[in-house]
Design a protein around this motif. Structure first.
Motif, PDB file in Angstrom:
ATOM      1  N   SER A   1       3.986 -10.542   2.596  1.00  0.00           N
ATOM      2  CA  SER A   1       3.296 -10.727   1.330  1.00  0.00           C
ATOM      3  C   SER A   1       2.859  -9.389   0.738  1.00  0.00           C
ATOM      4  CB  SER A   1       2.080 -11.635   1.536  1.00  0.00           C
ATOM      5  OG  SER A   1       1.335 -11.768   0.347  1.00  0.00           O
ATOM      6  N   ALA A   2       2.299  -8.506   1.575  1.00  0.00           N
ATOM      7  CA  ALA A   2       1.838  -7.208   1.080  1.00  0.00           C
ATOM      8  C   ALA A   2       2.995  -6.398   0.493  1.00  0.00           C
ATOM      9  CB  ALA A   2       1.168  -6.426   2.203  1.00  0.00           C
ATOM     10  N   LEU A   3       4.158  -6.442   1.128  1.00  0.00           N
ATOM     11  CA  LEU A   3       5.306  -5.680   0.632  1.00  0.00           C
ATOM     12  C   LEU A   3       5.813  -6.227  -0.702  1.00  0.00           C
ATOM     13  CD1 LEU A   3       7.174  -5.135   4.004  1.00  0.00           C
ATOM     14  CD2 LEU A   3       6.218  -3.328   2.547  1.00  0.00           C
ATOM     15  N   VAL A   4       5.821  -7.538  -0.855  1.00  0.00           N
ATOM     16  CA  VAL A   4       6.247  -8.128  -2.130  1.00  0.00           C
ATOM     17  C   VAL A   4       5.326  -7.668  -3.252  1.00  0.00           C
ATOM     18  CG1 VAL A   4       6.507 -10.276  -3.420  1.00  0.00           C
ATOM     19  CG2 VAL A   4       7.346 -10.132  -1.072  1.00  0.00           C
ATOM     20  N   TRP A   5       4.013  -7.748  -3.015  1.00  0.00           N
ATOM     21  CA  TRP A   5       3.068  -7.313  -4.045  1.00  0.00           C
ATOM     22  C   TRP A   5       3.191  -5.812  -4.313  1.00  0.00           C
ATOM     23  CZ3 TRP A   5       1.651 -10.908  -7.015  1.00  0.00           C
ATOM     24  CH2 TRP A   5       1.314 -12.178  -6.536  1.00  0.00           C
ATOM     25  N   ALA A   6       3.493  -5.022  -3.260  1.00  0.00           N
ATOM     26  CA  ALA A   6       3.648  -3.573  -3.447  1.00  0.00           C
ATOM     27  C   ALA A   6       4.824  -3.276  -4.377  1.00  0.00           C
ATOM     28  CB  ALA A   6       3.850  -2.888  -2.098  1.00  0.00           C
ATOM     29  N   TRP A   7       5.968  -3.942  -4.171  1.00  0.00           N
ATOM     30  CA  TRP A   7       7.114  -3.720  -5.054  1.00  0.00           C
ATOM     31  C   TRP A   7       6.802  -4.157  -6.486  1.00  0.00           C
ATOM     32  CZ3 TRP A   7      10.215  -0.343  -3.369  1.00  0.00           C
ATOM     33  CH2 TRP A   7      10.635  -0.291  -2.037  1.00  0.00           C
ATOM     34  N   TYR A   8       6.081  -5.246  -6.615  1.00  0.00           N
ATOM     35  CA  TYR A   8       5.694  -5.736  -7.945  1.00  0.00           C
ATOM     36  C   TYR A   8       4.835  -4.700  -8.671  1.00  0.00           C
ATOM     37  CZ  TYR A   8       3.141  -8.733 -11.308  1.00  0.00           C
ATOM     38  OH  TYR A   8       2.569  -9.284 -12.427  1.00  0.00           O
ATOM     39  N   LEU A   9       3.862  -4.146  -7.964  1.00  0.00           N
ATOM     40  CA  LEU A   9       2.973  -3.157  -8.569  1.00  0.00           C
ATOM     41  C   LEU A   9       3.698  -1.839  -8.841  1.00  0.00           C
ATOM     42  CD1 LEU A   9      -0.162  -3.924  -6.377  1.00  0.00           C
ATOM     43  CD2 LEU A   9      -0.008  -4.260  -8.849  1.00  0.00           C
ATOM     44  N   LEU A  10       4.515  -1.392  -7.915  1.00  0.00           N
ATOM     45  CA  LEU A  10       5.259  -0.144  -8.103  1.00  0.00           C
ATOM     46  C   LEU A  10       6.205  -0.241  -9.290  1.00  0.00           C
ATOM     47  CD1 LEU A  10       6.074   0.715  -4.381  1.00  0.00           C
ATOM     48  CD2 LEU A  10       4.686   2.120  -5.934  1.00  0.00           C
ATOM     49  N   SER A  11       6.822  -1.398  -9.468  1.00  0.00           N
ATOM     50  CA  SER A  11       7.764  -1.577 -10.569  1.00  0.00           C
ATOM     51  C   SER A  11       7.079  -1.433 -11.915  1.00  0.00           C
ATOM     52  CB  SER A  11       8.429  -2.959 -10.470  1.00  0.00           C
ATOM     53  OG  SER A  11       9.357  -3.153 -11.500  1.00  0.00           O
ATOM     54  N   ARG A  12       5.787  -1.748 -11.967  1.00  0.00           N
ATOM     55  CA  ARG A  12       5.037  -1.704 -13.222  1.00  0.00           C
ATOM     56  C   ARG A  12       4.234  -0.418 -13.393  1.00  0.00           C
ATOM     57  NH1 ARG A  12       6.842  -6.296 -12.506  1.00  0.00           N
ATOM     58  NH2 ARG A  12       6.784  -8.018 -14.003  1.00  0.00           N
ATOM     59  N   ASN A  13       4.377   0.503 -12.439  1.00  0.00           N
ATOM     60  CA  ASN A  13       3.596   1.742 -12.497  1.00  0.00           C
ATOM     61  C   ASN A  13       4.495   2.930 -12.146  1.00  0.00           C
ATOM     62  OD1 ASN A  13       0.449   0.989 -12.711  1.00  0.00           O
ATOM     63  ND2 ASN A  13       1.493  -0.576 -11.499  1.00  0.00           N
ATOM     64  N   PRO A  14       5.281   3.434 -13.120  1.00  0.00           N
ATOM     65  CA  PRO A  14       6.220   4.536 -12.859  1.00  0.00           C
ATOM     66  C   PRO A  14       5.553   5.782 -12.305  1.00  0.00           C
ATOM     67  CG  PRO A  14       6.635   3.541 -15.005  1.00  0.00           C
ATOM     68  CD  PRO A  14       5.357   2.938 -14.501  1.00  0.00           C
ATOM     69  N   ARG A  15       4.318   6.058 -12.739  1.00  0.00           N
ATOM     70  CA  ARG A  15       3.627   7.250 -12.242  1.00  0.00           C
ATOM     71  C   ARG A  15       3.401   7.160 -10.735  1.00  0.00           C
ATOM     72  NH1 ARG A  15      -0.964   8.382 -10.362  1.00  0.00           N
ATOM     73  NH2 ARG A  15      -1.806   6.300 -10.783  1.00  0.00           N
ATOM     74  N   VAL A  16       2.925   5.994 -10.273  1.00  0.00           N
ATOM     75  CA  VAL A  16       2.689   5.807  -8.846  1.00  0.00           C
ATOM     76  C   VAL A  16       4.012   5.850  -8.087  1.00  0.00           C
ATOM     77  CG1 VAL A  16       1.801   4.220  -7.094  1.00  0.00           C
ATOM     78  CG2 VAL A  16       0.593   4.479  -9.273  1.00  0.00           C
ATOM     79  N   ARG A  17       5.035   5.239  -8.663  1.00  0.00           N
ATOM     80  CA  ARG A  17       6.347   5.223  -8.024  1.00  0.00           C
ATOM     81  C   ARG A  17       6.868   6.655  -7.841  1.00  0.00           C
ATOM     82  NH1 ARG A  17       9.282   1.535 -11.463  1.00  0.00           N
ATOM     83  NH2 ARG A  17      10.044   3.342 -12.620  1.00  0.00           N
TER      84      ARG A  17
ATOM     85  N   ALA B   1      -4.350  -5.571  12.821  1.00  0.00           N
ATOM     86  CA  ALA B   1      -4.513  -4.766  11.611  1.00  0.00           C
ATOM     87  C   ALA B   1      -3.686  -3.490  11.665  1.00  0.00           C
ATOM     88  CB  ALA B   1      -5.990  -4.436  11.396  1.00  0.00           C
ATOM     89  N   ARG B   2      -3.745  -2.762  12.773  1.00  0.00           N
ATOM     90  CA  ARG B   2      -2.987  -1.506  12.860  1.00  0.00           C
ATOM     91  C   ARG B   2      -1.487  -1.793  12.877  1.00  0.00           C
ATOM     92  NH1 ARG B   2      -3.753   3.731  13.444  1.00  0.00           N
ATOM     93  NH2 ARG B   2      -2.237   5.013  14.551  1.00  0.00           N
ATOM     94  N   PHE B   3      -1.079  -2.833  13.587  1.00  0.00           N
ATOM     95  CA  PHE B   3       0.325  -3.230  13.603  1.00  0.00           C
ATOM     96  C   PHE B   3       0.798  -3.465  12.175  1.00  0.00           C
ATOM     97  CE2 PHE B   3       3.854  -6.110  13.745  1.00  0.00           C
ATOM     98  CZ  PHE B   3       4.514  -5.916  14.950  1.00  0.00           C
ATOM     99  N   ALA B   4       0.023  -4.225  11.395  1.00  0.00           N
ATOM    100  CA  ALA B   4       0.413  -4.569  10.033  1.00  0.00           C
ATOM    101  C   ALA B   4       0.466  -3.340   9.133  1.00  0.00           C
ATOM    102  CB  ALA B   4      -0.545  -5.607   9.455  1.00  0.00           C
ATOM    103  N   MET B   5      -0.515  -2.437   9.257  1.00  0.00           N
ATOM    104  CA  MET B   5      -0.520  -1.235   8.423  1.00  0.00           C
ATOM    105  C   MET B   5       0.653  -0.325   8.750  1.00  0.00           C
ATOM    106  SD  MET B   5      -2.751  -0.865   5.976  1.00  0.00           S
ATOM    107  CE  MET B   5      -2.640   0.923   5.768  1.00  0.00           C
ATOM    108  N   VAL B   6       0.886  -0.091  10.035  1.00  0.00           N
ATOM    109  CA  VAL B   6       2.002   0.768  10.422  1.00  0.00           C
ATOM    110  C   VAL B   6       3.319   0.158   9.960  1.00  0.00           C
ATOM    111  CG1 VAL B   6       3.287   1.705  12.385  1.00  0.00           C
ATOM    112  CG2 VAL B   6       0.792   1.833  12.357  1.00  0.00           C
ATOM    113  N   GLU B   7       3.463  -1.152  10.137  1.00  0.00           N
ATOM    114  CA  GLU B   7       4.686  -1.832   9.717  1.00  0.00           C
ATOM    115  C   GLU B   7       4.903  -1.681   8.212  1.00  0.00           C
ATOM    116  OE1 GLU B   7       6.776  -6.262   9.964  1.00  0.00           O
ATOM    117  OE2 GLU B   7       4.627  -6.047  10.358  1.00  0.00           O
ATOM    118  N   ALA B   8       3.882  -1.965   7.420  1.00  0.00           N
ATOM    119  CA  ALA B   8       4.022  -1.895   5.961  1.00  0.00           C
ATOM    120  C   ALA B   8       4.356  -0.477   5.506  1.00  0.00           C
ATOM    121  CB  ALA B   8       2.744  -2.384   5.291  1.00  0.00           C
ATOM    122  N   VAL B   9       3.694   0.518   6.075  1.00  0.00           N
ATOM    123  CA  VAL B   9       3.922   1.907   5.665  1.00  0.00           C
ATOM    124  C   VAL B   9       5.331   2.357   6.047  1.00  0.00           C
ATOM    125  CG1 VAL B   9       3.246   4.302   6.124  1.00  0.00           C
ATOM    126  CG2 VAL B   9       1.498   2.577   5.625  1.00  0.00           C
TER     127      VAL B   9
END
Length: 457
Positions: free
Chosen positions: A277-293, A409-417
């Motif tokens: 879920s976090a990765l899907v939302w990250a792609w959604y947000l990155l797609s709408r924010n070229p500066r962050v991308r 929590a650490r597993f999830a953060m490391v995985e997402a990053v």
């Protein structure tokens, strides 16, 4: 309970009102359940705007909503002494059983001590190669201009990682069967929790409860099959399930088959559902924010160059971490926490009657303008330790906190990053136009398919 106990604050900042104020009027018998059920996220935002401690009713049950980070910190850090875990319904218990997320008291302490060694930093390091390797396999299949279902791609990827790291197997059939059943379970838990079904006794049959039982049978069958294959196998296998099977408590007792099942499902949800879920939302947000991308790509180019990331790169990618943290702020996978007050419980110096259900919402607090200037803006720079926002402890709590902080929590953060680093180093994803709304099921999910186009960098 109506006495103001907050102190003075600076100009322009809303005072912390450590007093219980009344929430919106409810209806007979159901209280505020219709408002909550229609849109829980909007309802919690409304409560936050009423005050830091707001009373409301979930059916006939008395509730208090907490919006202030100090009060939320008390709820989380006093989770065992002052508050019991709330019963979130028969559907929730059908899926999770009595795992570490649900267990109480001595039973919870025993299970936590048995599960925790499997997700310590040393163990997470050993899983990092699998996380990055699965992401590389996906990246190798993508090509410039390819149309993809981002939600499906991220779900399949994190399922593959979960199956390999938790079960120590590489069967796509396992991942697909469990994944489909988990999707059904999530929907039914969310539907029961938000609706009148949550007020019905456990013995009342409903179509939703029948569907989740059927889904859980699939999950249990797959887990039982894999557990049986592990029994008597190589005790040095590095997967999480093998470590759970070998774990012993202070009395030398191992987890039972039922306990193994419950903890395995809990770890699967933490390692797959939340990260997907976090990765899907990250792609959604990155797609709408070229500066962050662009800033993300610059960091990946600078740190990684042409190579793939490993665990040692995690600490060298602060902006990538900030992208994940900011995503979890705006779209927290776990969107509420709740407990039940014991005799003598207090929050913010205010007595809370025993039996009161005490709620907090990551969604509401993590979008509070007191803690986050321009709270709707996707701005990873706010997490810069030198120049970022002054964010109070427990104003960001996507993994909970205190003694019951999510073990994964650490597993999830490391995985997402690491997954984001692998994919974003090579590609950008142009998500199709149109707003995507969050749907609060067991986790926070998009309300529709998330489709987009792969673009090579």
């Amino acid at each position: 309970m109506d006495t103001e106990v907050g102190g003075d604050v600076g100009a322009g900042v809303r005072p912390r009102r450590h007093a219980v104020v009344p929430g919106p009027r409810g209806v007979p018998m159901l209280g505020n359940l219709p408002q909550f059920g229609k849109d829980p996220l909007a309802f919690f935002t409304l409560l936050r705007e009423r005050g830091d401690m707001v009373s409301w009713r979930f059916g006939g049950k008395r509730c208090v909503f907490l919006a202030d980070p100090d009060c939320i910190g008390e709820l989380l850090t006093e989770a065992e002494a002052g508050f019991d875990r709330n019963d979130l319904g028969i559907s929730f218990r059908t899926l999770l059983g009595n795992g570490v997320v649900v267990a109480k008291g001595a039973d919870w302490r025993r299970k936590r001590s048995l599960v925790q060694p499997s997700v310590r930093p040393k163990q997470v390091r050993s899983y990092a190669a699998t996380m990055a390797g699965c992401a590389v396999e996906l990246a190798d299949r993508w090509s410039d201009g390819q149309r993809v279902d981002i939600k499906r791609e991220m779900s399949a990827l994190t399922q593959r990682i979960a199956v390999r790291t938790i079960f120590g197997t590489d069967s796509e059939a396992d991942a697909e069967a469990i994944g489909r059943a988990m999707d059904v379970a999530q929907r039914e838990i969310g539907a029961e929790f938000r609706g009148i079904g949550g007020l019905l006794p456990d013995w009342v049959p409903t179509p939703g409860r029948a569907r989740i039982k059927k889904a859980v049978k699939v999950i249990d069958a797959e887990v039982s099959r894999v557990v049986a294959a592990h029994r008597g196998g190589d005790s040095e296998r590095p997967d999480l399930l093998s470590r759970l099977l070998e774990a012993r408590d202070e009395a030398g007792t191992r987890l039972s088959d039922k306990e193994i099942r419950d903890e395995t499902v809990t770890l699967y949800i933490g390692g797959h559902e939340t990260t997907s879920s976090a990765l899907v939302w990250a792609w959604y947000l990155l797609s709408r924010n070229p500066r962050v991308r662009a800033a993300l790509g610059a960091e990946l180019d600078r740190v990684l160059g042409e190579r793939e990331p490993g665990f040692d790169d995690y600490g060298q990618l602060p902006y990538t971490q900030a992208v994940v943290k900011e995503t979890l702020r705006l779209y927290p996978t776990i969107w509420l926490l709740t407990g039940q007050a014991k005799e003598g419980s207090t929050v913010g110096g205010v007595p809370i009657p025993a039996g009161t259900r005490v709620w907090s919402s990551q969604w509401a607090t993590q979008r509070d303008p007191r803690w986050y200037p321009d709270p709707e803006e996707f701005r990873p720079e706010r997490w810069d330790p030198d120049t970022g926002d002054d964010i109070p402890e427990y104003a960001w709590f996507p993994f909970g906190g205190g003694p019951r902080v999510c073990l994964g929590a650490r597993f999830a953060m490391v995985e997402a990053v690491l997954v984001l680093a692998v994919l974003a180093r090579r590609f950008e994803l142009e998500v199709d136009p149109g707003e995507i709304r969050p749907v609060p099921t067991l986790t926070l999910q998009p309300d529709r398919d998330v489709l987009g186009t792969v673009r090579g960098r």
